[in-house]
Design a protein around this motif. Sequence first.
Motif: not given
Length: 459
Positions: A173-196
């Motif tokens: 359950p969400r209240d017991r998920r440890t950090l190493d059990q969760v997967t996150f969407l990650t942006a490679h070179n997030a700054y290299a976007n031409g917008v900011d």
Amino acid sequence: MRTPHAPLTTTVMAAALAAAVVAPAPAAGADAVPPPGTYYVQSATTGLNAADSAGTVEQHRPRGDEDRQQWNLRADGAAYLLENTDRPGVCLGRDGDRARTVACTGPDAPWEITPAGADRFTLAVPGADRRLTVAPKAPGATHPAALAVGTGTDGLAAWYLTPVGPVTHPMPPRDRRTLDQVTFLTAHNAYANGVDGGFAPPFVDLFPNQTRGIERQLADGVRGFMLDIHQTPDGAILCHNSCTLVRRPVALWVDLQRIVDFLHARPDQFVTVFLEDHVDPGVLRAELARVRGLPDVLYRPDRTGVRENGWPALADLTAAGHRLLILTDHSRAADRAAGLTRDSFGVMYQREWTVENHWSMGPGVGASDWSCYSRWYDAGTDIPLTRTEPGFRPLFVMNHFRDAALASTAGTDNSKLADRARRFCQPAARKKPNYLAVDRYELGDPASAVAALNTYTYP
């Protein structure tokens, strides 16, 4: 983390992908030889796999069901055989002091498999003090590819038998998920976007890694941000390779402020920043001091017993306000020489807290290399993807992008992300990826892979 801008995938696809990694066989105990099945024979020293290479058995980069790296384990009296899945009747064996593939019916095929602690095993010649081993490396070199049979040290003779189809468990359950059990969407070179702002000299910035700014990335569900920083008279600046001729450069503190403001507005969220770090520690400390509210959300695993007790529940982190983890690829040794370590002001050394696969699958066009091996395995460093410590499992950063971010290629690659994670990288690391790093995250629906990985745990 469904948003109007980047809807996550269907429940059907997530369930199908999760089911694909569940094997019916029960997990073996740590003190027992695994049950019959298909395995990778994986060096505990290098994280590389034993592979049949034209009769020679070598350690190769993990390549899933390619490259003759899978072996069927079965009992043979009191010993065991490891038959190559691509060559029926041919087993992992030996010829004198060399590891070779031999006929499974021959005298050089059986192995005595003995538990060696921490889910590791030795493969010994029955009745002899000779074991399958990684050859020692010469100074300034990596370990030789060819495997040996001899009286190697315990470390070089330690192997994982990693199941091709591992047993998994439903996500807690969400209240017991440890950090190493969760997967996150990650942006490679997030700054290299031409917008900011600008991120590279002219022409180079025609091929951005992302096309949406940091605030939009946060709104779309991105929770991992890879940022390159270089030192200029203005401080730590976000740019690729060189800041010379960059139009409208952005300072690190500006993007960190965007992230901190988001976290203050969304107290249930957790974000990780990865720094490709080319600045002096004093410059970085001054840059972080400019970010309003940063101390309120900064997560310090070095001060909370993570190495001794494992990663805490994500719900506990957010409840405590510890919601921003900052990691650097910089060297602790270099910082000690400079007289100021980055963890003294809250930036963690990535090699101490994570493992990470090699950063590129190849050029921007053409065939890709899906092999999954450590970014930090070379002549000077041995940090295999399989690294663990008693009570502590490093977080796993899975890179899935090319040298150049071409939209059509990124879209195709991102659509295959779940497959590579399941068949190649998860068994290579013996753990589930915690960060899936991609270019052009809005293409190819990489969020589907994140959703699938977040339905199960890999024990």
